[in-house]
Design a protein around this motif. Structure first.
Motif, short mmCIF file in Angstrom:
data_model
loop_
_atom_site.label_atom_id
_atom_site.label_comp_id
_atom_site.label_asym_id
_atom_site.label_seq_id
_atom_site.Cartn_x
_atom_site.Cartn_y
_atom_site.Cartn_z
N LYS A 15 0.82 -1.19 -0.40
CA LYS A 15 0.51 -0.26 0.22
C LYS A 15 0.99 0.99 -0.29
CE LYS A 15 -2.25 -1.30 3.94
NZ LYS A 15 -3.52 -0.82 5.17
N ARG A 16 0.35 2.04 -0.82
CA ARG A 16 0.63 3.44 -0.48
C ARG A 16 1.13 3.85 0.35
NH1 ARG A 16 -1.58 8.07 -3.32
NH2 ARG A 16 -3.11 7.30 -1.82
N ALA A 17 1.91 5.11 0.97
CA ALA A 17 2.48 5.14 2.52
C ALA A 17 0.45 6.29 3.56
CB ALA A 17 3.50 6.17 2.87
N ALA A 18 -0.27 6.55 2.19
CA ALA A 18 -0.65 7.44 2.89
C ALA A 18 -2.06 6.80 3.09
CB ALA A 18 -1.41 8.57 1.71
N ASP A 19 -2.24 6.01 2.27
CA ASP A 19 -3.22 4.82 2.96
C ASP A 19 -2.46 3.51 4.62
OD1 ASP A 19 -5.09 5.26 0.52
OD2 ASP A 19 -2.86 3.75 -0.98
N TRP A 20 -1.05 3.87 4.46
CA TRP A 20 -1.05 3.39 5.79
C TRP A 20 -1.21 4.13 6.82
CZ3 TRP A 20 0.04 -1.58 6.76
CH2 TRP A 20 0.00 -2.64 6.24
N CYS A 21 -0.89 5.55 6.66
CA CYS A 21 -1.28 6.30 7.68
C CYS A 21 -2.88 6.80 8.55
CB CYS A 21 -0.76 7.59 7.58
SG CYS A 21 1.52 7.78 7.03
N ARG A 22 -3.74 6.47 7.11
CA ARG A 22 -5.14 7.08 7.07
C ARG A 22 -5.58 5.78 7.98
NH1 ARG A 22 -6.32 6.11 2.36
NH2 ARG A 22 -7.34 4.27 2.21
N ASP A 23 -5.13 4.31 7.32
CA ASP A 23 -5.51 3.31 7.77
C ASP A 23 -4.80 3.08 9.40
OD1 ASP A 23 -6.51 2.62 5.65
OD2 ASP A 23 -5.17 1.09 4.98
N LEU A 24 -3.68 3.39 9.77
CA LEU A 24 -3.56 3.47 10.95
C LEU A 24 -3.45 4.43 12.10
CD1 LEU A 24 0.22 1.64 10.62
CD2 LEU A 24 -1.96 0.60 11.42
N ASN A 25 -4.45 6.10 11.07
CA ASN A 25 -4.84 7.15 11.96
C ASN A 25 -3.12 7.46 12.45
OD1 ASN A 25 -6.50 9.34 12.38
ND2 ASN A 25 -7.60 7.76 14.72
N ILE A 26 -2.43 7.44 11.85
CA ILE A 26 -1.34 8.57 12.19
C ILE A 26 -0.60 9.57 10.99
CG2 ILE A 26 -0.53 6.61 14.03
CD1 ILE A 26 1.91 5.85 10.86
N SER A 27 0.10 10.52 11.38
CA SER A 27 0.02 11.74 9.98
C SER A 27 1.25 11.57 9.09
CB SER A 27 0.99 12.99 10.50
OG SER A 27 1.88 12.58 11.62
N THR A 28 1.56 11.72 8.11
CA THR A 28 2.36 11.13 7.56
C THR A 28 4.18 11.29 8.15
OG1 THR A 28 2.55 12.85 6.41
CG2 THR A 28 0.89 11.16 4.94
N ALA A 29 3.95 12.47 8.32
CA ALA A 29 5.06 13.06 8.90
C ALA A 29 5.68 11.52 10.30
CB ALA A 29 5.14 14.19 10.37
N ALA A 30 4.83 10.71 10.52
CA ALA A 30 5.26 9.46 11.66
C ALA A 30 6.55 8.29 10.71
CB ALA A 30 4.27 8.58 11.46
N PHE A 31 5.33 8.11 9.26
CA PHE A 31 6.77 7.58 7.79
C PHE A 31 7.82 8.30 7.84
CE2 PHE A 31 3.73 4.27 6.40
CZ PHE A 31 4.00 3.71 7.58
N ALA A 32 7.34 9.69 7.74
CA ALA A 32 8.72 10.45 7.07
C ALA A 32 10.00 10.07 8.43
CB ALA A 32 8.45 11.66 7.25
N GLN A 33 9.52 10.28 9.94
CA GLN A 33 10.91 10.86 10.75
C GLN A 33 11.25 8.64 10.98
OE1 GLN A 33 12.09 12.80 13.13
NE2 GLN A 33 11.21 13.59 11.18
N ALA A 34 10.63 7.93 10.82
CA ALA A 34 10.50 6.30 10.32
C ALA A 34 11.83 6.13 9.75
CB ALA A 34 10.38 5.38 10.19
#
Length: 86
Positions: A15-34
């Motif tokens: 899945k795209r990062a945006a989809d993961w963030c929506r599904d996990l209810n987190i901001s896209t910044a969480a993936f960027a920081q990771a």
């Protein structure tokens, strides 16, 4: 897979990062920081593992070990996890 970044890469193949963030209810910044830090938090690693059908306990432990400073104790735990996984 031996690092949480590899788990993240596997997640992003499904899945795209945006989809993961929506599904996990987190901001896209969480993936960027990771990506910037080179590791996932234990909480994020465990939840991604659940959705990928992986063992969340294993991935939370890997994430916790990655967050620790280099030390013989850390190396010992990492080696133990690798033996259990294989």
């Amino acid at each position: 897979m031996t690092s949480t970044i590899q788990l993240l890469e596997k997640a992003l193949q499904s899945k795209r990062a945006a989809d993961w963030c929506r599904d996990l209810n987190i901001s896209t910044a969480a993936f960027a920081q990771a990506k910037k830090r080179g590791r996932l938090s234990p909480l994020l690693a465990g939840n991604i593992a659940i959705d990928l059908g992986e063992n969340p306990d294993h991935w939370m432990a890997v994430a916790a070990i990655e967050a620790e400073r280099e030390s013989p104790l850390r190396d010992r735990l990492r080696a133990s996890l690798l033996r259990i996984k294989s």
